[in-house]
Design a protein around this motif. Structure first.
Motif, PDB file in Angstrom:
ATOM      1  N   ILE A  46       0.751  -1.154   0.109  1.00  0.00           N
ATOM      2  CA  ILE A  46      -0.006  -0.184  -0.130  1.00  0.00           C
ATOM      3  C   ILE A  46       0.855   1.382  -0.134  1.00  0.00           C
ATOM      4  N   LYS A  48       3.729   1.630  -1.175  1.00  0.00           N
ATOM      5  CA  LYS A  48       4.180   2.019  -2.509  1.00  0.00           C
ATOM      6  C   LYS A  48       3.235   2.839  -3.608  1.00  0.00           C
ATOM      7  N   SER A  49       1.971   2.239  -3.352  1.00  0.00           N
ATOM      8  CA  SER A  49       1.129   2.652  -4.450  1.00  0.00           C
ATOM      9  C   SER A  49       0.066   3.900  -4.009  1.00  0.00           C
ATOM     10  N   LEU A  50      -0.056   4.049  -2.762  1.00  0.00           N
ATOM     11  CA  LEU A  50      -1.122   4.823  -2.306  1.00  0.00           C
ATOM     12  C   LEU A  50      -0.897   6.448  -2.805  1.00  0.00           C
TER      13      LEU A  50
ATOM     14  N   SER B  80      -0.707  10.006   5.194  1.00  0.00           N
ATOM     15  CA  SER B  80      -0.169   8.820   5.699  1.00  0.00           C
ATOM     16  C   SER B  80       1.187   8.480   5.453  1.00  0.00           C
ATOM     17  N   PHE B  84       5.407   6.472   7.287  1.00  0.00           N
ATOM     18  CA  PHE B  84       6.645   5.772   6.632  1.00  0.00           C
ATOM     19  C   PHE B  84       7.767   6.476   6.770  1.00  0.00           C
ATOM     20  N   LYS B 183       4.103   0.048 -12.315  1.00  0.00           N
ATOM     21  CA  LYS B 183       2.804  -0.272 -11.998  1.00  0.00           C
ATOM     22  C   LYS B 183       1.743   0.941 -11.945  1.00  0.00           C
ATOM     23  N   PRO B 186      -2.552   2.007  -9.686  1.00  0.00           N
ATOM     24  CA  PRO B 186      -2.898   3.174  -8.591  1.00  0.00           C
ATOM     25  C   PRO B 186      -3.343   4.272  -9.075  1.00  0.00           C
ATOM     26  N   LEU B 218      -7.679  -0.106  -4.097  1.00  0.00           N
ATOM     27  CA  LEU B 218      -6.239  -0.444  -3.971  1.00  0.00           C
ATOM     28  C   LEU B 218      -6.036  -1.484  -2.841  1.00  0.00           C
ATOM     29  N   LEU B 219      -6.611  -1.662  -1.914  1.00  0.00           N
ATOM     30  CA  LEU B 219      -6.400  -2.799  -0.709  1.00  0.00           C
ATOM     31  C   LEU B 219      -6.701  -4.145  -1.711  1.00  0.00           C
ATOM     32  N   THR B 222      -4.060  -4.929  -4.661  1.00  0.00           N
ATOM     33  CA  THR B 222      -2.768  -5.158  -4.325  1.00  0.00           C
ATOM     34  C   THR B 222      -2.732  -6.402  -3.475  1.00  0.00           C
ATOM     35  N   ASN B 223      -3.774  -7.073  -2.688  1.00  0.00           N
ATOM     36  CA  ASN B 223      -3.595  -8.017  -1.760  1.00  0.00           C
ATOM     37  C   ASN B 223      -4.493  -9.235  -2.224  1.00  0.00           C
ATOM     38  N   ILE B 256      12.629  -3.338  -1.337  1.00  0.00           N
ATOM     39  CA  ILE B 256      11.547  -2.285  -1.266  1.00  0.00           C
ATOM     40  C   ILE B 256      11.621  -1.271  -0.277  1.00  0.00           C
ATOM     41  N   THR B 260      12.299   2.639  -1.613  1.00  0.00           N
ATOM     42  CA  THR B 260      11.342   3.650  -1.120  1.00  0.00           C
ATOM     43  C   THR B 260      12.063   4.856  -0.477  1.00  0.00           C
TER      44      THR B 260
END
Lengths: 119, 270
Positions: A46, A48-50, B80, B84, B183, B186, B218-219, B222-223, B256, B260
């Motif tokens: 999430i 990475k794509s949000l 949000s 991170f 990708k 999103p 999105l949730l 991606t899942n 990842i 990031t």
């Protein structure tokens, strides 16, 4: 929901609520992880794509009212978006693109809503 | 390093933030003035909210009288990403004693980017520099925002169209995000759901459903395996279309995280 502006009290409440949420988000990892950096997989995905998705919605938000006055506001704003995006694709310089976009929008807005309507 | 050297060092390190906040802060202040709001609202927002994107958005929320729920959810989703950022600094901030709370409050895209570049310094000096960068940056943002507000209020003419700087900022960040990944689902979900909700719910109330619906979507993609298949197919498409572009294959969680980190560092030179 109607389009009545907020009262000063509502504005202050909105700022305070936003501030509390923002601080909580910034502090959240300190509460959850306690020095442990591991995140669940789904959260990583999430993360990475949000941002791209949110930005897309925010751009729509900025352009939401162009239909109200397509000639006077809509066309200048769409052109300015192209100028911002195009210049950023060319030079990847945030300052240049923001200045180019904003100044050209101000110019185009004046041109389309004052000069061209008179003519 | 002596205290004087540390202050000097922090100042030099904060210069990129100065460039960014000079422009953004002035733009924000002028937009506030243009919308008819006094400078002290800018001051209050800068001191306590201290989040550029949200402050810009709040101006339009003020004028349109958005519901508190819309404000809260938008801020939650927009910021949000800052959760991170905090992950990067768990150890550092925890070691900073009384300064920890301020460091958490003052963490923005820009200070994040600068403060991740200080690992070459000894621990104590690094922490003092981080704190210095945070203080300088918060000052720049507040100072130039209030200055922009005052100038905007004093100008004898209207700065019609200055509000476009918010749109420009979002377009720029969007392009950054777009280029960082192959990708694009999103981003496309955001655009698609955004437009759809705008058409269904109208200008004044589409944000809330758009944010909820697109996050749920999105949730979901991606899942689930369905999402994976979907994305693999999409990867092939992008590969065919853009042969010249570098394709990064993320293999491990470390990748990842590294990805990031560098991504976030690059994305906000604003």
């Amino acid at each position: 929901m109607t389009a009545t502006p907020m009262t000063p009290l509502q504005m202050v409440i909105a700022i305070v609520v936003s501030a509390v949420i923002t601080f909580s988000l910034r502090a959240l990892p300190f509460v959850i992880f306690h020095g442990n950096r591991k995140m669940p997989k789904w959260l990583e995905r999430i993360e990475k794509s949000l941002p791209a998705m949110i930005m897309a919605i925010l751009i729509i938000y900025c352009l939401k009212d162009i239909g109200d006055n397509m000639f006077g506001v809509g066309i200048p704003r769409l052109l300015a978006v192209l100028i911002t995006g195009g210049s950023y694709k060319l030079w990847h310089n945030t300052f240049v693109s923001m200045a180019a976009g904003t100044l050209s929008y101000m110019g185009l807005l004046y041109l389309f809503s004052h000069v061209l309507t008179i003519a | 390093m002596t205290k004087k050297q540390l202050i000097r060092h922090s100042f030099i390190k904060s210069l990129p933030v100065l460039c960014s906040y000079l422009f953004l802060g002035m733009a924000y202040g002028m937009m506030m003035a243009e919308a008819g709001y006094q400078w002290y609202y800018s001051l209050f927002s800068c001191l306590f909210l201290y989040s550029g994107t949200c402050q810009f958005l709040l101006i339009t929320f003020f004028s349109s009288g958005a519901s508190l729920l819309t404000v809260a959810l938008t801020v939650l989703l927009v910021n949000s990403r800052q959760s991170f950022y905090s992950l990067t600094f768990l150890k550092d901030f925890n070691a900073m004693g009384k300064r920890k709370l301020y460091m958490i409050h003052s963490m923005t895209d820009e200070t994040y980017a600068v403060n991740t570049t200080l690992d070459y310094m000894p621990e104590d000096d690094k922490h003092s520099t981080m704190f210095g960068v945070a203080l300088f940056s918060h000052f720049y943002w507040t100072f130039f925002s209030v200055l922009g507000s005052v100038i905007g209020q004093l100008l004898p003419f209207q700065l019609e169209g200055v509000d476009f700087c918010m749109t420009a900022l979002f377009v720029i960040i969007f392009i950054d995000k777009w280029e960082q990944t192959d990708k694009h689902s999103p981003a496309l979900i955001g655009l698609g759901v955004g437009v759809l909700c705008l058409l269904i719910f109208g200008q004044n109330s589409f944000m809330l459903p758009a944010l909820l619906l697109s996050t749920a979507l999105l949730l979901l993609i991606t899942n689930t395996n369905f999402g994976k298949k979907d994305k693999d197919a999409e990867d092939e498409n992008t590969e065919n279309k853009t042969d010249d572009k570098k394709i990064e294959v993320v293999t491990s969680p470390e990748d990842i995280i590294n990805d990031t980190d560098t991504g976030a560092k690059e994305e906000h030179k604003i």
